[in-house]
Scaffold this active site. Structure first.
Site, PDB file in Angstrom:
ATOM      1  N   CYS A 152       0.733  -7.061  -5.863  1.00 29.87           N
ATOM      2  CA  CYS A 152      -0.070  -6.450  -5.663  1.00 29.87           C
ATOM      3  C   CYS A 152       0.008  -5.616  -5.801  1.00 29.87           C
ATOM      4  O   CYS A 152       1.487  -4.728  -4.995  1.00 29.87           O
ATOM      5  CB  CYS A 152      -1.461  -6.654  -4.868  1.00 29.87           C
ATOM      6  SG  CYS A 152      -2.536  -8.375  -5.478  1.00 29.87           S
ATOM      7  N   HIS A 202      -5.511  -1.766  -3.662  1.00 35.19           N
ATOM      8  CA  HIS A 202      -5.583  -2.279  -2.358  1.00 35.19           C
ATOM      9  C   HIS A 202      -5.540  -1.446  -1.563  1.00 35.19           C
ATOM     10  O   HIS A 202      -4.485  -0.736  -1.531  1.00 35.19           O
ATOM     11  CB  HIS A 202      -5.848  -3.296  -1.850  1.00 35.19           C
ATOM     12  CG  HIS A 202      -5.017  -3.923  -1.707  1.00 35.19           C
ATOM     13  ND1 HIS A 202      -4.405  -3.978  -0.364  1.00 35.19           N
ATOM     14  CD2 HIS A 202      -3.793  -4.673  -1.865  1.00 35.19           C
ATOM     15  CE1 HIS A 202      -2.977  -4.459   0.320  1.00 35.19           C
ATOM     16  NE2 HIS A 202      -2.648  -4.906  -1.549  1.00 35.19           N
TER      17      HIS A 202
END
Length: 427
Positions: free
Chosen positions: A341, A322
């Site tokens: 992440c 992201h």
């Protein structure tokens, strides 16, 4: 041709000053980082103008070899032969680390520094054993720093001393360990694929065996490690909601609310009960674990923890790639700050490549980034994604790279380079 020469000859050929200075043009734009960008108040600055997002395409053209592939296997095999010779000659001696060394310095330690850089092929032996830190040593230090993931400022301080003083025997074992890892990916990976190397905190977009762009990433902390996975890009979520994982609720969000009761409101995080009804934050007892019974969702806005885009890659660990509003983190050498992440530098370039052939042109991506509209997009074909753990790799042209064994998976003793990254909360 250079490729027909032994590895040791290629090192010598490539190590004149012109070659070294030319190689510096391919370094990441991390040295351009400014601390002000780390502040959330600057999150709305356009990504294209960020120094952290500059130059990824030019870097890839300088070095087209991906970290996974037959070229890396070939490079590692040759590097192992080179380091076997270094070890057979007695390796190298430690460089005294009592004081910082930089250009212009005249110290006995500079002689030891020269010997160390010559031993690993970063400095040509013809430059001599002077005690003066001259421009040749400066260029060699910058080359060494680049090969070890350290910002190439030419100054020998703690991180550079630590990397210099890892014994040659350990570096050889590191190369051998990683040859096994790279060989495990020696099959067909796809015509177009993404590989993210966790210890390097770097992502590559690869097409037809060549890197088309490289991206600095921020990956998992020591206690919240990014996993090794093989998956595919499923879809792209523009301006996504962010559902706070349970681990972050427990470790970060509850302590934040105890210290700062308006934290949720300031960060546009809403609370929902099991029936999907919104709950007022003040109705929760934040001095207990009661918050674990609720779902926390952050609205799309410029400060959203996922920034403007999420790249979905289905996997059992529930991790993904992201954007981020905290682009200042891309300027650090030690980029281990996430909860597993991966935050991606210059993410627009990456998603434009993923979505090639669809309606999502670069200008359309730019436009949607200026809004808070929730929109999804799919690539024409799923793009394979590989998150790997490679702490040493090499190109067939003789350039050998090392990174810290940040998660201590090499099994070869103490960590091999710079210090650990410091955790940050929630972002």
């Amino acid at each position: 041709m250079i490729r027909s020469r032994p590895l040791t000859d290629r090192f010598t050929t490539r190590l004149d000053r012109r070659a070294l200075l030319g190689g510096m043009a391919s370094l990441p734009a991390l040295a351009l980082a400014t601390p002000a960008f780390a502040q959330q108040g600057r999150a709305a600055v356009a990504e294209w103008s960020d120094s952290f997002d500059a130059g990824s395409r030019s870097r890839s053209t300088r070095n087209p070899y991906p970290v996974l592939g037959p070229h890396t296997v070939q490079g590692l095999e040759m590097a192992i032969g080179q380091y076997q010779q270094i070890v057979a000659r007695g390796g190298w001696q430690p460089v005294p680390d009592r004081e910082r060394l930089r250009i212009g310095a005249r110290r006995p330690a500079v002689i030891a520094l020269r010997d160390r850089l010559i031993a690993s092929g970063d400095l040509d032996a013809s430059t001599g054993r002077s005690d003066i830190f001259d421009s040749f040593v400066d260029t060699a230090v910058k080359r060494f720093q680049t090969r070890h993931g350290i910002s190439p400022d030419g100054q020998v301080r703690d991180a550079t001393f630590a990397a210099l003083n890892v014994p040659a025997e350990m570096r050889l074992r590191q190369l051998e360990t990683n040859l096994v890892r790279v060989r495990a990916y020696s099959g067909f990976l796809g015509n177009r694929f993404i590989v993210m190397n966790i210890p390097a905190a770097q992502l590559e977009a690869v097409e037809n065996g060549t890197v088309v762009s490289r991206h600095v990433t921020v990956v998992g902390k020591i206690d919240r490690q990014s996993p090794v996975i093989s998956t595919r890009v499923q879809d792209i979520n523009f301006n996504p909601y962010w559902t706070v994982p349970a681990s972050i609720i427990r470790k970060d969000l509850i302590p934040k609310m105890q210290a700062e009761p308006d934290y949720l409101a300031k960060n546009r995080i809403r609370v929902f009960n099991g029936q999907g009804q919104e709950v007022a934050p003040e109705s929760i007892n934040w001095n207990t674990m009661e918050a674990m019974n609720y779902r926390f969702r952050q609205d799309p806005f410029e400060g959203n923890s996922m920034g403007n885009v999420r790249i979905n890659i289905p996997n059992q660990h529930a991790v993904y790639m992201h954007d981020t509003p905290s682009k200042g983190l891309f300027g650090e050498d030690q980029r281990f700050h996430s909860s597993g992440c991966a935050r991606v530098q210059n993410v627009r370039e990456l998603i434009a490549w993923i979505l090639q052939g669809t309606q999502w042109s670069r200008s359309e991506i730019d436009r949607i980034f200026r809004t808070t509209d929730r929109v999804d997009a799919k690539p024409l074909q799923p793009v394979p994604v590989y998150w790997v753990y490679i702490t040493a790799w090499a190109n067939p042209d003789g350039l050998v790279q090392f990174r810290e064994d940040i998660y201590q998976r090499d099994g070869i003793g103490p960590q091999a380079a710079t210090g650990m990254g410091q955790p940050v909360a929630l972002r």
